[in-house]
Design a protein around this motif. Structure first.
Motif, PDB file in Angstrom:
ATOM      1  N   LEU A   1       1.104  -1.479   0.160  1.00 37.37           N
ATOM      2  CA  LEU A   1       0.417   0.291   0.026  1.00 37.37           C
ATOM      3  C   LEU A   1       1.023   1.630   0.065  1.00 37.37           C
ATOM      4  O   LEU A   1       0.591   2.715  -0.373  1.00 37.37           O
ATOM      5  N   HIS A   2       1.875   1.355   0.521  1.00 39.56           N
ATOM      6  CA  HIS A   2       2.966   1.614   1.045  1.00 39.56           C
ATOM      7  C   HIS A   2       3.169   2.433  -0.834  1.00 39.56           C
ATOM      8  O   HIS A   2       3.548   3.473  -0.950  1.00 39.56           O
ATOM      9  N   TRP A   3       3.531   1.614  -1.530  1.00 39.58           N
ATOM     10  CA  TRP A   3       4.334   1.605  -2.698  1.00 39.58           C
ATOM     11  C   TRP A   3       3.436   2.342  -3.151  1.00 39.58           C
ATOM     12  O   TRP A   3       3.769   3.377  -4.810  1.00 39.58           O
ATOM     13  N   SER A   4       1.406   1.884  -3.622  1.00 37.59           N
ATOM     14  CA  SER A   4       0.661   2.407  -4.444  1.00 37.59           C
ATOM     15  C   SER A   4       1.096   3.636  -4.274  1.00 37.59           C
ATOM     16  O   SER A   4       0.812   4.836  -5.449  1.00 37.59           O
ATOM     17  N   GLY A   5       0.925   4.224  -2.951  1.00 39.84           N
ATOM     18  CA  GLY A   5       0.552   5.584  -2.465  1.00 39.84           C
ATOM     19  C   GLY A   5       2.208   6.370  -3.016  1.00 39.84           C
ATOM     20  O   GLY A   5       1.366   7.395  -3.465  1.00 39.84           O
ATOM     21  N   TRP A   6       2.709   5.609  -3.110  1.00 42.43           N
ATOM     22  CA  TRP A   6       4.436   6.353  -3.614  1.00 42.43           C
ATOM     23  C   TRP A   6       3.943   6.491  -5.252  1.00 42.43           C
ATOM     24  O   TRP A   6       4.195   8.016  -5.287  1.00 42.43           O
ATOM     25  N   ARG A   7       3.258   5.979  -5.977  1.00 43.35           N
ATOM     26  CA  ARG A   7       3.666   5.760  -7.139  1.00 43.35           C
ATOM     27  C   ARG A   7       2.629   6.808  -7.691  1.00 43.35           C
ATOM     28  O   ARG A   7       2.422   7.866  -8.678  1.00 43.35           O
ATOM     29  N   ARG A   8       1.428   6.909  -6.538  1.00 42.97           N
ATOM     30  CA  ARG A   8      -0.055   7.448  -6.847  1.00 42.97           C
ATOM     31  C   ARG A   8       0.581   9.275  -6.893  1.00 42.97           C
ATOM     32  O   ARG A   8      -0.523  10.395  -7.399  1.00 42.97           O
ATOM     33  N   GLN A   9       1.157   9.369  -6.317  1.00 46.13           N
ATOM     34  CA  GLN A   9       1.569  10.882  -5.066  1.00 46.13           C
ATOM     35  C   GLN A   9       2.868  11.343  -6.143  1.00 46.13           C
ATOM     36  O   GLN A   9       2.661  12.566  -7.254  1.00 46.13           O
ATOM     37  N   HIS A  10       3.560  10.322  -7.114  1.00 42.91           N
ATOM     38  CA  HIS A  10       4.745  10.735  -8.089  1.00 42.91           C
ATOM     39  C   HIS A  10       4.126  11.595  -9.161  1.00 42.91           C
ATOM     40  O   HIS A  10       4.457  12.291 -10.180  1.00 42.91           O
ATOM     41  N   GLN A  11       2.849   9.791  -9.607  1.00 43.98           N
ATOM     42  CA  GLN A  11       2.080   9.889 -10.728  1.00 43.98           C
ATOM     43  C   GLN A  11       0.781  12.239 -10.340  1.00 43.98           C
ATOM     44  O   GLN A  11       0.967  12.734 -11.436  1.00 43.98           O
ATOM     45  N   ALA A  12       0.889  11.752  -9.134  1.00 45.52           N
ATOM     46  CA  ALA A  12       0.458  13.883  -9.097  1.00 45.52           C
ATOM     47  C   ALA A  12       0.711  14.884  -9.285  1.00 45.52           C
ATOM     48  O   ALA A  12       0.436  15.678 -10.163  1.00 45.52           O
ATOM     49  N   ARG A  13       2.355  14.444  -9.025  1.00 44.25           N
ATOM     50  CA  ARG A  13       3.700  15.494  -9.535  1.00 44.25           C
ATOM     51  C   ARG A  13       3.546  15.899 -10.645  1.00 44.25           C
ATOM     52  O   ARG A  13       3.816  16.348 -10.909  1.00 44.25           O
ATOM     53  N   ALA A  14       3.490  14.615 -11.621  1.00 39.36           N
ATOM     54  CA  ALA A  14       4.066  15.099 -12.615  1.00 39.36           C
ATOM     55  C   ALA A  14       3.453  15.622 -13.416  1.00 39.36           C
ATOM     56  O   ALA A  14       3.052  16.717 -14.619  1.00 39.36           O
ATOM     57  N   LYS A  15       2.351  15.332 -12.788  1.00 42.48           N
ATOM     58  CA  LYS A  15       0.660  15.323 -13.598  1.00 42.48           C
ATOM     59  C   LYS A  15       1.267  17.391 -13.629  1.00 42.48           C
ATOM     60  O   LYS A  15       0.565  18.193 -14.677  1.00 42.48           O
ATOM     61  N   ARG A  16       0.738  17.936 -12.497  1.00 41.07           N
ATOM     62  CA  ARG A  16       0.854  19.034 -11.531  1.00 41.07           C
ATOM     63  C   ARG A  16       2.405  20.015 -13.044  1.00 41.07           C
ATOM     64  O   ARG A  16       1.635  20.497 -13.153  1.00 41.07           O
ATOM     65  N   ALA A  17       3.155  19.299 -12.743  1.00 42.37           N
ATOM     66  CA  ALA A  17       4.483  19.432 -13.496  1.00 42.37           C
ATOM     67  C   ALA A  17       3.711  19.610 -15.243  1.00 42.37           C
ATOM     68  O   ALA A  17       4.286  20.520 -15.643  1.00 42.37           O
ATOM     69  N   HIS A  18       3.610  18.886 -15.388  1.00 39.01           N
ATOM     70  CA  HIS A  18       2.938  19.177 -17.246  1.00 39.01           C
ATOM     71  C   HIS A  18       2.372  19.829 -16.981  1.00 39.01           C
ATOM     72  O   HIS A  18       2.381  20.555 -18.220  1.00 39.01           O
ATOM     73  N   TYR A  19       0.956  20.214 -16.578  1.00 43.10           N
ATOM     74  CA  TYR A  19       0.078  21.311 -16.427  1.00 43.10           C
ATOM     75  C   TYR A  19       1.016  22.120 -16.568  1.00 43.10           C
ATOM     76  O   TYR A  19       0.833  23.908 -17.078  1.00 43.10           O
ATOM     77  N   ALA A  20       2.104  22.367 -15.447  1.00 41.75           N
ATOM     78  CA  ALA A  20       2.519  24.148 -14.860  1.00 41.75           C
ATOM     79  C   ALA A  20       3.974  24.101 -17.014  1.00 41.75           C
ATOM     80  O   ALA A  20       3.077  24.950 -17.225  1.00 41.75           O
ATOM     81  N   ARG A  21       3.797  22.787 -17.529  1.00 45.43           N
ATOM     82  CA  ARG A  21       4.745  23.343 -18.979  1.00 45.43           C
ATOM     83  C   ARG A  21       3.957  24.115 -19.596  1.00 45.43           C
ATOM     84  O   ARG A  21       4.187  24.622 -20.461  1.00 45.43           O
ATOM     85  N   ARG A  22       2.523  23.768 -19.505  1.00 48.38           N
ATOM     86  CA  ARG A  22       1.652  23.278 -20.735  1.00 48.38           C
ATOM     87  C   ARG A  22       0.937  25.048 -20.466  1.00 48.38           C
ATOM     88  O   ARG A  22       1.949  25.620 -21.927  1.00 48.38           O
ATOM     89  N   LEU A  23       0.939  25.139 -19.286  1.00 46.38           N
ATOM     90  CA  LEU A  23       0.410  26.408 -19.083  1.00 46.38           C
ATOM     91  C   LEU A  23       1.365  27.367 -19.472  1.00 46.38           C
ATOM     92  O   LEU A  23       1.375  28.902 -20.219  1.00 46.38           O
ATOM     93  N   THR A  24       3.038  27.391 -19.565  1.00 47.04           N
ATOM     94  CA  THR A  24       3.618  28.519 -19.411  1.00 47.04           C
ATOM     95  C   THR A  24       4.266  28.547 -21.280  1.00 47.04           C
ATOM     96  O   THR A  24       4.124  29.433 -21.279  1.00 47.04           O
ATOM     97  N   LEU A  25       4.006  26.934 -22.568  1.00 45.25           N
ATOM     98  CA  LEU A  25       4.459  27.086 -22.827  1.00 45.25           C
ATOM     99  C   LEU A  25       3.103  27.804 -24.214  1.00 45.25           C
ATOM    100  O   LEU A  25       3.400  28.718 -25.551  1.00 45.25           O
TER     101      LEU A  25
END
Length: 158
Positions: A130-154
């Motif tokens: 469950l910890h590993w699953s939580g880490w994966r979901r947190q990592h995906q959320a960070r990647a999603k936010r970074a992707h949206y921020a980059r697209r917004l900047t562009l």
């Protein structure tokens, strides 16, 4: 909660909110009339809450043609399993109390992965999985936010 195969166009039109647009009468009847086309609805009480469809295909050079019954059974079970995973994901998102921005919602793929891990490798502890699953979901959320921020900047650049 139950899963049923739809064979009547009237049931499709009653569950029109499950589709992107209103189902059309002629294409619906044609789809349901084909023996290789499958449409499954998930019902909560009397209300349709989920839908999955599939079309069977065979290739003359593949082994499926020799074992039609086993292939048909496998396809039907795979559709039912996907419908059950979709129900689990929908119930998991509906029971979450708050929208946690640090973690993405449970997806069909994550639920499938957790089920496979607990079934195939029970040697590790549940808390580790469950910890590993939580880490994966947190990592995906960070990647999603970074992707949206980059697209917004562009998009805002002249």
């Amino acid at each position: 909660m139950r899963i049923e195969r739809v064979v009547d166009a009237a049931a499709v039109h009653l569950a029109a909110d499950l589709f992107d647009g209103p189902p059309l009468a002629v294409p619906t009847a044609q789809f349901l009339a084909q023996p290789g086309h499958h449409l499954l609805f998930t019902y909560h009480g009397e209300r349709a809450v989920g839908m999955i469809s599939g079309v069977e295909t065979t290739h003359p050079d593949k082994h499926q043609v020799r074992r039609w019954n086993s292939w048909h059974r496998f396809t039907t079970l795979a559709l039912a399993a996907l419908a059950i995973l979709a129900i689990c994901a929908a119930e998991a998102t509906s029971t979450e109390q708050t929208e946690d921005q640090d973690m993405i919602r449970l997806t069909v793929n994550e639920i499938r992965r957790l089920i496979n891990v607990f079934r195939d490798q029970p040697a590790r502890s549940t808390s580790y999985r469950l910890h590993w699953s939580g880490w994966r979901r947190q990592h995906q959320a960070r990647a999603k936010r970074a992707h949206y921020a980059r697209r917004l900047t562009l998009e805002l650049q002249p």
